[in-house]
Enzyme design. Structure first.
Site, PDB file in Angstrom:
ATOM      1  N   HIS A   1      -2.158 -12.663  -1.999  1.00  0.00           N
ATOM      2  CA  HIS A   1      -3.225 -13.360  -1.294  1.00  0.00           C
ATOM      3  C   HIS A   1      -2.837 -14.780  -0.901  1.00  0.00           C
ATOM      4  CE1 HIS A   1      -6.533 -10.451  -2.943  1.00  0.00           C
ATOM      5  NE2 HIS A   1      -5.614  -9.857  -2.210  1.00  0.00           N
ATOM      6  N   HIS A  14       0.815  -1.210   0.000  1.00  0.00           N
ATOM      7  CA  HIS A  14       0.000   0.000   0.000  1.00  0.00           C
ATOM      8  C   HIS A  14       0.852   1.264   0.000  1.00  0.00           C
ATOM      9  CE1 HIS A  14      -4.186  -1.683   1.165  1.00  0.00           C
ATOM     10  NE2 HIS A  14      -3.493  -2.574   0.482  1.00  0.00           N
TER      11      HIS A  14
END
Length: 748
Positions: A279, A93
């Site tokens: 993920h 991020h």
């Protein structure tokens, strides 16, 4: 007299009250050219981060980071006993705000510490990640910036979970205040998308997670995402994990993913690798309704000390954590690299469900509980996925890549490692900026490589002789100046791309750009290439001059000639050492985003835009890292030197073009001239003699702004003064040299 009456501030403090922006919201943002000044930097003026990093014990730091990964703290316990997934998300991020359109965003300046990023709904709980890092940052001090530390920690997290990373480069210098130049969109509500799309989500009044109300998702947004944005909603890094505007449609989600990741310079394979690789680790958090989550850090109380999103659900941490509102764990190995992600994606059929917070997610049909719990070893869960995960199965192109990765785990691991390196280093610019022992040796085309210098460089005597040859070649001052400017001014201080090094102005796509006047450019380059060939053929000892150097030297020669014509002897600084890139080293699609849609320095615009031309000029100047005085002196100088595209006479406020004079400013500010727009569009203006009505000049918005805007006029008045001619010449030379050398990181 009461105590209240005695208060000298009467409840007001410095910086509050009605501001100029409140009165005039469309006021030109000249202030963007003075952000990140030395006044906000607490470090000593002599501090050199590159030198400090070179003295860093990088291996010791990495060992400390490895130890941190499994050192779970009671105040924020690690999921699965490992902080790795949290730190991967933090690094992702940090870097993931990058967008290729203007090169802004990314992790290169440590902006995740500041608003708005530190309070975005998509960054819930990353305040905890940075606080977990603080003891290590405190230990190593200024030898490692926050910007570098966040990315390095993500790398170490991956390594500690079994992935062989591609490498790491330091060199990201911290800034000390929020970026003001970044355009995040016009929405005024978190998770809104109704401004960046012609039709999109209106957002929510209070959003402390990425959960979007279901009634906002009935009509998915349109496909016309505003440039240069890459995120689909205000406050998100990429896409909505529930699907477009919360609509759980995997195919529609794939369209969002492809658009967003392409705007971050990622192709389909890199996109699949990044999503699947990311993920493979960790989980999302939606233990309860988002209503339990408090205000973001920037809205927090003093005693919160920069922490935000206080969670009143249960213990507020561990198994009770609420971050995104989703409650998904993808693999049986959430703290270990594996191929589980694809095995689960294709090994189960999926049915739509809701998280405890009410968010759309998917659960494996008729599956056993095989997924470990993050905090209770005795519990297991059924496999779960996000809508964005199913996009990798149901989009045909993504599916083909995903199935290949499932069958070839080694390809998946390599693709993820490379894509992760690109994600976290895309905004760093050329390899010359890379620092540290972990820099990979392999050269990658997205790094915009240039050849190493493999020959002796020209000296001052050679440069002087070459300048004489150039000036005798028949090329005009205007053509030499405009060519050098076209080459160097592609530089973007945002992601450190572009610039004169590489001489890519002679290659596709730059040689065909409208702003570069292809026909004129070809003639100038042909002449310079002949001069280059003749010079190199006459040398001994391997001495050469590259075309990249010669283009800049030619521009310098023209500036010196124009200054001499104005009565000033100057020598424009010249530092040889540029080399010429090949077409194979140049990604045409990647370089296409550098094409100027408007360049006020050359009085050029491809078409009329909704954004005023003067605002586009400020944007260009900010990308060139220019101050307001540098912007002003360059525009004034380039106008009188005739650098306008198409030989336009707009803004050429002089009777002696080709002479480096301050005539632009003197004539613009001459009160004998009255200006009027030539049409309702107010793009072009005529300046007529107030007494006779005789036409004196024509100009555009980017010319007249130097007399209209109070800040720019104040600077223009300095250069228009009777005693300013010499200062103008020297300031122009300094600003010109700065632009010519913006990409010369080797000189530092």
């Amino acid at each position: 007299m009461t105590t209240e009456a005695k208060c000298p501030f009467n409840h007001a403090v410095v910086g509050t009250g009605t501001t100029n922006r409140d009165w005039w919201p469309k006021q030109l943002r000249v202030d963007l050219l003075s952000q990140h000044s030395s006044k906000s930097n607490p470090l000593d003026p002599s501090f050199n981060y590159a030198d400090a990093f070179k003295h860093l014990d990088l291996q010791a730091l990495k060992q400390d980071l490895h130890a941190l990964m499994t050192d779970s703290q009671d105040w924020w316990p690690a999921d699965f006993g490992h902080y790795g997934p949290l730190f991967v998300r933090m690094a992702w991020h940090s870097a993931g705000t990058y967008r290729i359109g203007d090169g802004r965003g990314g992790g290169g300046r440590g902006q995740q510490r500041f608003a708005p990023l530190n309070s975005w709904p998509d960054n819930v709980s990353l305040d905890k990640a940075r606080r977990l890092l603080w003891p290590i940052k405190q230990k190593y001090g200024q030898a490692i910036s926050w910007a570098d530390l966040m990315i390095l920690t993500g790398n170490v997290a991956l390594e500690s979970m079994g992935l062989k990373t591609f490498g790491f480069a330091g060199g990201r210098e911290d800034t000390w205040e929020p970026d003001q130049d970044l355009y995040w969109g016009r929405e005024t509500k978190w998770l809104g998308g109704d401004e960046r799309y012609s039709r999109g989500s209106p957002g929510v009044d209070e959003a402390h997670g990425v959960l979007v109300k279901d009634d906002d998702s009935q009509v998915p947004h349109t496909r016309d995402l505003e440039n240069p944005l890459a995120a689909v909603q205000m406050g998100l890094i990429y896409v909505n994990p529930e699907g477009p505007d919360g609509n759980p449609d995997p195919i529609a989600s794939a369209r969002d993913i492809r658009d967003t990741f392409a705007r971050m310079a990622m192709n389909d394979e890199e996109t699949v690798a990044l999503i699947a690789g990311g993920h493979t680790f960790g989980k999302t958090h939606g233990a309860g309704p988002a209503d339990y989550v408090g205000a973001e850090p920037e809205a927090g109380e003093l005693e919160s000390q920069g922490f935000g999103w206080h969670n009143r659900y249960g213990s507020g941490k561990g198994a009770d954590t609420i971050t995104s509102g989703l409650e998904v764990t993808w693999t049986t190995t959430p703290a270990q690299w594996s191929n589980d992600y694809f095995d689960h994606l294709f090994g189960f059929e999926w049915e739509l469900s809701k998280s405890p917070a009410g968010a759309h997610q998917w659960v494996a049909k008729n599956a056993d509980a095989i997924i470990p719990d993050a905090h209770d070893a005795s519990r297991k869960h059924r496999p779960t996925m996000l809508t964005t995960d199913l996009a990798l199965r149901f989009d045909p192109a993504y599916e083909a890549i995903s199935r290949r990765f499932q069958q070839h785990p080694e390809q998946f691991a390599d693709a993820f490692a490379r894509a992760w390196f690109k994600l976290t280093h895309r905004d760093m610019g050329p390899r010359a900026r890379y620092l540290g022992a972990d820099v990979p040796a392999e050269e990658l085309v997205w790094q915009d490589p240039v050849p190493a210098v493999d020959h002796a460089l020209v000296d001052a005597q050679d440069a002087a002789a070459l300048k004489q040859t150039i000036l005798a070649s028949g090329l005009s001052v205007a053509h030499l100046v405009s060519t050098a400017w076209a080459s160097a001014s592609t530089f973007r201080g945002s992601d450190k791309r572009g610039g004169a090094n590489g001489a890519r102005i002679r290659l596709a796509p730059q040689k065909e750009w409208q702003a570069n006047q292809p026909e004129q450019l070809a003639k100038v380059l042909a002449t310079l290439e002949r001069i280059q060939a003749d010079f190199n053929a006459a040398q001994s000892g391997g001495k050469k001059i590259s075309l990249a150097d010669l283009v800049v030297l030619a521009g310098n020669a023209a500036v010196e000639h124009a200054a001499q014509a104005a009565g000033h002897q100057v020598t424009v600084p010249f530092a040889p050492g540029r080399t010429d890139a090949s077409q194979e080293q140049t990604d045409v699609e990647s370089f296409a985003v550098l094409e100027p849609v408007a360049d006020g320095f050359r009085n050029f615009a491809k078409r009329r835009y909704a954004v005023p031309a003067e605002a586009l000029l400020i944007d260009k100047a900010q990308l060139l890292t220019l101050t307001a005085p540098e912007l002003t002196v360059l525009v004034g100088g380039l106008r009188v030197l005739g650098a306008n595209v198409g030989d336009s006479k707009h803004g050429v406020f002089t009777s002696r073009p080709g002479v480096l004079s301050n005539d632009f400013f003197a004539n613009l500010l001459d009160m004998r001239t009255e200006w009027k727009a030539t049409s309702e569009a107010k793009e072009v203006f005529e300046g007529r003699d107030r007494s006779t009505g005789e036409l004196r000049w024509t100009g555009t918005r980017v010319d007249l702004v130097f007399g209209s805007n109070s800040i720019l006029r104040a600077v223009a008045e300095v250069y228009a003064s009777a005693d300013a001619q010499e200062k103008f010449v020297h300031d122009f030379v300094a600003a010109w040299t700065k632009v010519m050398q913006l990409d010369r990181f080797d000189l530092a």
